[in-house]
Design an enzyme around this catalytic site. Structure first.
Site: not given
Ligand code: CP
Length: 299
Positions: A49-50, A78, A99, A127
């Site tokens: 999603r993100t 590496k 991320r 998040h």
């Molecule tokens: N909600 C969320 O962070 O989903 P993903 O891990 O799929 O990005």
């Protein structure tokens, strides 16, 4: 130059501005505000999603995306450091969405990067873009953010979306209910913040008893990837499973949110309930992330 590393980087005014902007993007999503700009999406940890909602947001704004979804294809394998990766990529793009599995990685990146960093999740820490889309979803479904009763259920220890949501919603006179097994309850530092600010909360181990009381049920996945002890995951993974039969006494306006992905914690028989909102919530991520990018870049 602004980055978004922690939800606490923003004030109430910023939250409300982003929500208002997200509504404008939902009404008119395709605009050329990012024409000629390049955004990097660096995902050192898996995502559906993100990453894809950020990339959809960037494409709808006429921007270009570079990046990676799998570190096995990068020079990290590496031995290249995060420092060097960020320094390189900052020269290739106007903003970096990242991320990373390590708590504090986004903060470190923001300290060394000459372009804005957006934290798309750092370990069990924060998040913040998920929180902004959660707030947008709460505003859309409840018509307000203030004075809501919110149940957070599942993995409150490792759940970074939970930590960010509490830090943001505490500014809107909430009543929190925390439902988790003792070993996955909310970390003490968050309870201490709520105590210091006199924000009411209750701790439970039975989720059925709070469902009739609340406006929002925020379900979370028990995060296998955060456990150092596999047996602890096995023991806790199915303790809280929401089923349609448990929703009989709920307020008609109550909505169920989940950052997703889900595993077993929401039975699929909930999906057709009028209380279910988690797929719409994920769709709201596109508009909210359009709002976040345009807000940070002053478009
Ligand atoms: N909600 C969320 O962070 O989903 P993903 O891990 O799929 O990005």
């Amino acid at each position: 130059m602004k980055s978004l590393v922690s939800i606490s980087d923003f004030k109430v005014e910023d939250y409300l501005n982003i929500i208002e902007l997200a509504a404008q993007f939902e009404a008119n999503s395709y605009r050329n505000l990012l024409k000629g700009r390049i955004i990097s999406t660096l995902f050192f940890e898996p995502s559906t999603r993100t990453r894809l909602s950020f990339e959809s947001a960037i494409n709808r704004l006429g921007g270009n995306v570079i990046g990676f979804a799998d570190i096995s294809t990068t020079s990290s394998t590496k031995g290249e450091s995060l420092h060097d990766t960020i320094t390189m990529v900052a020269g290739y793009s106007d903003l970096i969405v990242m991320r990373h599995p390590l708590e504090g990685a986004a903060k470190y990146a923001a300290e060394i990067s000459p372009v804005p960093i957006v934290n798309a999740g750092d370990g069990a820490n924060q998040h913040p873009t998920q929180t902004l889309l959660d707030m947008y979803s709460i505003q859309k479904t409840q018509g307000k953010l203030d004075n809501l009763s919110i149940a957070l259920i599942g993995d409150l220890k490792y759940g970074r979306t939970v930590h960010s949501l509490i830090m943001a919603m505490m500014h809107f006179a909430p009543h929190f209910h925390f439902i988790a097994p003792p070993e996955l309850q909310l970390p003490k530092e968050y309870l201490q913040i709520l105590n210091d600010k006199n924000i009411p909360y209750t701790l439970h181990d039975d989720m059925q008893e709070v469902i009739p009381e609340v406006d929002i049920v925020y379900m979370t996945r028990v995060q296998k990837e955060r456990f150092s002890e596999p047996m602890e995951y096995e023991r806790t993974k199915n303790l809280y499973v929401l089923r349609n039969s448990m929703l009989d006494g709920a307020k008609p306006t109550m909505r169920i949110l989940h950052p997703l992905p889900r595993v077993n914690e929401i039975n699929t028989d909930v999906d057709t309930s009028p209380h279910a909102y988690y797929f719409e919530q994920a769709h709201n991520g596109v508009f909210t992330r359009q709002a976040i990018i345009s807000y940070l870049l002053d478009l």
